[in-house]
Write a protein that holds these residues in place. Structure first.
Motif, short mmCIF file in Angstrom:
data_model
loop_
_atom_site.label_atom_id
_atom_site.label_comp_id
_atom_site.label_asym_id
_atom_site.label_seq_id
_atom_site.Cartn_x
_atom_site.Cartn_y
_atom_site.Cartn_z
N SER A 163 7.21 0.83 9.31
CA SER A 163 6.58 0.17 8.17
C SER A 163 6.54 1.13 6.99
N VAL A 164 6.67 0.58 5.80
CA VAL A 164 6.63 1.37 4.56
C VAL A 164 5.34 1.03 3.83
N TYR A 165 4.62 2.09 3.39
CA TYR A 165 3.34 1.93 2.72
C TYR A 165 3.39 2.60 1.35
N ASN A 166 2.62 2.04 0.42
CA ASN A 166 2.48 2.70 -0.87
C ASN A 166 1.28 3.64 -0.83
N LEU A 167 0.98 4.28 -1.96
CA LEU A 167 -0.10 5.27 -2.01
C LEU A 167 -1.48 4.68 -1.73
N LEU A 168 -1.62 3.38 -1.92
CA LEU A 168 -2.90 2.73 -1.68
C LEU A 168 -3.06 2.28 -0.23
N GLY A 169 -2.04 2.59 0.61
CA GLY A 169 -2.11 2.21 2.01
C GLY A 169 -1.71 0.77 2.27
N GLN A 170 -1.09 0.13 1.30
CA GLN A 170 -0.65 -1.25 1.47
C GLN A 170 0.75 -1.28 2.06
N GLU A 171 0.95 -2.06 3.10
CA GLU A 171 2.28 -2.19 3.70
C GLU A 171 3.16 -3.04 2.80
N VAL A 172 4.31 -2.52 2.41
CA VAL A 172 5.18 -3.24 1.49
C VAL A 172 6.43 -3.79 2.19
N MET A 173 6.76 -3.27 3.38
CA MET A 173 7.88 -3.80 4.16
C MET A 173 7.86 -3.16 5.55
N GLY A 174 8.59 -3.78 6.47
CA GLY A 174 8.64 -3.25 7.82
C GLY A 174 9.62 -4.03 8.68
N GLN A 175 9.96 -3.46 9.84
CA GLN A 175 10.85 -4.14 10.78
C GLN A 175 10.77 -3.51 12.16
N GLN A 176 11.18 -4.29 13.15
CA GLN A 176 11.27 -3.79 14.53
C GLN A 176 12.60 -3.05 14.72
N LEU A 177 12.61 -2.07 15.62
CA LEU A 177 13.83 -1.35 15.98
C LEU A 177 14.20 -1.74 17.42
N ASN A 178 15.35 -2.37 17.56
CA ASN A 178 15.74 -2.89 18.87
C ASN A 178 16.80 -2.03 19.57
N ASN A 179 17.47 -1.16 18.81
CA ASN A 179 18.47 -0.28 19.40
C ASN A 179 17.85 1.08 19.69
N LEU A 180 18.40 1.80 20.67
CA LEU A 180 17.86 3.10 21.05
C LEU A 180 18.17 4.17 20.02
N GLN A 181 19.21 3.99 19.24
CA GLN A 181 19.51 4.94 18.18
C GLN A 181 20.29 4.25 17.07
N GLY A 182 20.27 4.86 15.91
CA GLY A 182 20.99 4.27 14.78
C GLY A 182 20.33 4.63 13.48
N LYS A 183 20.43 3.71 12.54
CA LYS A 183 19.90 3.92 11.20
C LYS A 183 19.11 2.68 10.78
N VAL A 184 17.96 2.92 10.19
CA VAL A 184 17.18 1.82 9.64
C VAL A 184 17.14 2.00 8.12
N SER A 185 17.38 0.91 7.39
CA SER A 185 17.46 0.98 5.93
C SER A 185 16.55 -0.07 5.30
N PHE A 186 16.04 0.26 4.13
CA PHE A 186 15.20 -0.66 3.37
C PHE A 186 15.71 -0.72 1.94
N SER A 187 15.66 -1.91 1.37
CA SER A 187 15.93 -2.06 -0.06
C SER A 187 14.66 -1.71 -0.83
N VAL A 188 14.78 -0.81 -1.78
CA VAL A 188 13.63 -0.42 -2.60
C VAL A 188 13.79 -0.87 -4.05
N ALA A 189 14.79 -1.72 -4.28
CA ALA A 189 15.09 -2.13 -5.65
C ALA A 189 13.92 -2.83 -6.32
N ASP A 190 13.10 -3.54 -5.53
CA ASP A 190 11.99 -4.28 -6.11
C ASP A 190 10.67 -3.51 -6.08
N LEU A 191 10.69 -2.27 -5.59
CA LEU A 191 9.47 -1.49 -5.54
C LEU A 191 9.26 -0.75 -6.86
N ASN A 192 8.01 -0.53 -7.19
CA ASN A 192 7.69 0.27 -8.36
C ASN A 192 8.01 1.74 -8.09
#
Length: 242
Positions: A189-218
């Motif tokens: 999960s991704v949080y801002n400085l106020l502790g608000q969750e702004v996005m998140g996801q489950q990880l189903n593979n044992l290894q790899g890469k997790v990516s998030f789009s931050v284009a809409d974040l301040n």
């Protein structure tokens, strides 16, 4: 002579007490000027230690109150900031505007808070002093010392790996490499400085890469928290900059 001396001392003490116009308090506790307290409250479970506080106006007139911070014992890898009416960036040491505290009243529970943000593998003490004073009388101030403490006790050693954010700063996408143990239920999960969750996801593979789009974040600082079986075990900090 002794009686006269005692009377003078008593009057001086009473004058000092009556001169105090503000006091710190929280959850029914009243703190003396200069008192030290320890904060072990990792409120959101990802390394943000928060000491909530209130300010009481002891006078019969409204006061425009300024809050100021001072670092007494710094700790590398820990970022501190405070909220007084609104939250300020870590480089702000004096609140840029006052908050009015009405006569014989105490501030609301959300008005004032002190924050220490620990990087993922950082433990130890950050010691801060906070002041409160009326804007028109800055020499008459009260203070409280907050010892933020992340002990590291009970931190599990395991085979989980969670890499640093890249790119960092990020403008459109941010990624993290990971490797997990079989059988664990893992999410991020991704949080801002106020502790608000702004996005998140489950990880189903044992290894790899997790990516998030931050284009809409301040623009600003964010934290990506890795949860294993519901417990926060890793935290990585990154910056969004457009």
């Amino acid at each position: 002579m002794k009686k006269t001396l005692f009377t003078l001392v008593l009057m001086a003490v009473m004058g000092f007490v009556s001169a105090q116009s503000l006091q710190f308090e929280w959850d029914g506790n009243v703190y003396n000027d200069g008192e030290a307290i320890e904060c072990i409250n990792d409120e959101f479970g990802y390394g943000e230690y928060i000491q909530h506080m209130q300010i009481r106006n002891l006078t019969s007139g409204d006061l425009n109150v300024i809050v100021e911070k001072e670092v007494l014992e710094d700790l590398e890898g820990v970022m501190n900031f405070f909220c007084w009416g609104s939250c300020f960036s870590p480089d702000v040491f004096v609140s840029p505007r006052p908050v009015t505290v009405e006569a014989n009243s105490v501030t609301g529970e959300e008005a004032l808070s002190f924050h220490a943000l620990y990087d993922g593998e950082v433990y130890g003490y950050l010691v801060m002093r906070y002041y409160a004073y009326d804007e028109s009388n800055p020499d008459e101030r009260v203070s409280i010392i907050v010892k933020f403490h992340r002990s590291g006790e009970g931190v599990a050693e395991n085979a989980i790996e969670f890499g640093h954010a890249y790119p960092n700063p990020a403008s459109s996408m941010v990624s993290f490499d990971y490797a997990l143990s079989a059988g664990d239920k893992v999410s991020v999960s991704v949080y801002n400085l106020l502790g608000q969750e702004v996005m998140g996801q489950q990880l189903n593979n044992l290894q790899g890469k997790v990516s998030f789009s931050v284009a809409d974040l301040n623009e600003g600082i964010y934290f990506c928290n890795l949860f294993v079986n519901g417990c926060a075990v890793k935290t990585e900090k990154f910056v969004v900059k457009k």
